[in-house]
Design a protein around this motif. Structure first.
Motif, short mmCIF file in Angstrom:
data_model
loop_
_atom_site.label_atom_id
_atom_site.label_comp_id
_atom_site.label_asym_id
_atom_site.label_seq_id
_atom_site.Cartn_x
_atom_site.Cartn_y
_atom_site.Cartn_z
N THR B 270 68.84 62.23 64.03
CA THR B 270 69.38 60.87 64.24
C THR B 270 68.47 59.81 63.66
OG1 THR B 270 68.21 60.92 66.35
CG2 THR B 270 70.57 61.46 66.39
N ASP B 271 67.48 60.25 62.87
CA ASP B 271 66.41 59.31 62.51
C ASP B 271 66.38 59.08 61.01
OD1 ASP B 271 63.97 57.96 62.23
OD2 ASP B 271 63.20 58.94 64.05
N ARG B 274 62.53 57.76 59.81
CA ARG B 274 61.39 58.67 59.67
C ARG B 274 61.79 60.00 59.04
NH1 ARG B 274 58.95 58.76 65.66
NH2 ARG B 274 61.16 59.22 66.09
N GLN B 305 65.36 60.46 67.09
CA GLN B 305 64.89 59.07 67.10
C GLN B 305 64.41 58.65 68.49
OE1 GLN B 305 67.84 56.01 65.95
NE2 GLN B 305 66.18 55.13 64.74
#
Ligand SMILES: [Ca+2]
Ligand SMILES: [Ca+2]
Lengths: 316, 316
Positions: B270-271, B274, B305
């Motif tokens: 979900t990130d 990063r 996340q």
């Protein structure tokens, strides 16, 4: 010193081995590869030891014990299979002649395996083997099959583990059959058992996930199949391998071809009194080529009669 | 208490996980199965934990890292294979379009694997992968691929092992590819790696025993193949399984269908800052059915996340 034999005995990790050159060779190998700073030192992760099962960890006469299981299963299942009366290898088995049943060679064996080792889930199969091992008795000794194990080899397994070795079974026998008793009998967990493998299928039965044993071979873990099985399941070359027949030749060859120190052990069945005596003319556990190659390859040949004080645990 | 944050931090086995419900669920599971005398206690031999690799232990974008290896190999081998200029999938790879090369689906993939993953010995292959891992760099981060591992997952592996778990990789990736770096990168030895497997042949090359990788599939360790691989290689149902895609659904299903306590973990990417953000529309690492089933099955969904303080070790 002679006044305290009990204390001396207790310190000996291999009490069922006679104090001779064979035992010395084993003890010295384990000592040198665990001596930190020594030139033959092996870090623990490299201490992989592989053992054949039939004829190396337990007996294999008059026929492989797994075959006895299959034969017993055929008799048990026969009422549901009236057609077996006219079909080999089942007909001969039901007439009490398993030897004749197996004259059909590999096709006969595969039919027997398909009928008794497939179709059920892995858990059902293992339960069936466990139950059989509780009740079945060896025709000669009247002992349970799991009592027909070699006391000196149990001690060797323990000695290796006490010195940081990971002990594996690498057997031509069926992996699921072996896994039904390896942990309790040998202290070898299922994940350290390599054996002949049938394919398995994953399915949901009544919503429950199960693995179902299929009548298709994934690996015949014998001869060339042993190093293949080791490579596939373990992924690292062993430094110690023990076997008793030409089916173990390639495993010993692969193990002792490594760059560092290694140990090849061949168990020679020479004891017609306490066990059986057989080698190059035996249908079960034939030992011919490997025995001839042992001297040049530096393999240690264990002479059951000369090297073992005790063969089976129940003798003690 | 607030005066000694360093001491408190040192005691936390999962410092890269945020202190929230996800971390609590993991910590509580490990605590309860190791609490002797507790109703959920599991003896050490049952503490088997299996981890998917791509997208669960290391990243998998823009394409599986093993594919990058294969593509790089094709480029390296191309001078010896002039015919590849006109043959797919090689032609597209050599034109710099690996995405197009893979449009040929499974047949294209098998051709690519046969060309780059077979014919050599197992040792040669692993050396080749090790060398590649030293020099290759990820196109986005410019880091080594073995640095593209998830710091929170490394901590989780360590925490499980510190509590008597045996940690395994169970990956759709190639078993030999994984074994080239699993011990150094994850602390997972080769014998605890299960992956897609090609058959191997045992032969003597100049008198030296070698295992040669063959272009025939023994196991596709993905989807239904994951419980099959677990059953075959480990022989025991895990009690902890972690994955990130629908390829892990059956492994989580099998693991959490056991009678005793178990833990299913799904890592949700979900990130986009990063790492990457993707799920049900992604070609690589598609997560759709497993995510839908997670609530009813009681699987813990890790939100990258929200749940991770740190993603990669090099961020620290
Ligand atoms: Ca044998
Ligand atoms: Ca994955």
């Amino acid at each position: 010193l002679v006044a305290c034999p009990v204390a001396v005995k207790a310190a000996d990790p291999l009490p069922s081995w006679k104090d001779n050159g064979t035992k010395d060779a084993i003890m010295e190998f384990v000592a040198k590869v665990t001596r930190e700073g020594g030139k033959d030192y092996l870090p623990p992760e490299q201490r992989i030891a592989t053992f054949d099962n039939d004829g190396t960890l337990w007996a294999e006469k008059p026929i492989y014990f797994q075959l006895v299981y299959a034969v017993d299963k055929v008799r048990e299942m026969a009422p549901e299979h009236p057609e077996w009366k006219d079909q080999e290898p089942f007909a001969s088995i039901l007439k009490g002649d398993p030897q004749k049943a197996l004259e059909g060679g590999k096709p006969a064996l595969m039919k027997l395996m398909a009928a008794t080792h497939t179709g059920m889930t892995g858990e059902e199969f293992r339960s069936s083997v466990s139950e059989w091992l509780e009740t079945a008795r060896h025709p000669k000794t009247k002992k349970r099959y799991t009592e027909m194990v070699y006391q000196p080899m149990l001690e060797l397994l323990r000695h290796l583990r006490a010195n940081g070795f990971k002990t594996y079974i690498v057997s031509g026998g069926g992996i699921d059959f072996l896994r039904a008793f390896s942990e309790e009998t040998y202290g070898i967990p299922p994940e350290q058992v390599v054996g002949s493998t049938l394919k398995a299928g994953y399915e949901l039965r009544d919503g429950t996930p199960v693995l179902v044993k299929q009548a298709e071979v994934a690996l015949i873990d014998d001869k060339e199949g042993k190093p293949v099985g080791i490579y596939q399941y373990i992924g690292r070359r062993p430094v110690f391998a023990a076997g008793n027949s030409d089916g173990d030749l390639q495993m010993l060859e692969y193990t002792t071809a490594g760059a560092g120190p290694s140990f090849g052990l061949l168990l020679h069945h020479t004891d017609s009194g306490r066990e059986w005596a057989y080698d190059r003319h035996s249908a079960v556990g034939r030992l011919d080529k490997a025995l001839k190659q042992a001297p040049e390859k530096g393999w240690t040949v264990v002479d059951m009669q000369d090297d073992w004080r005790v063969v089976f645990p129940f003798e003690k």
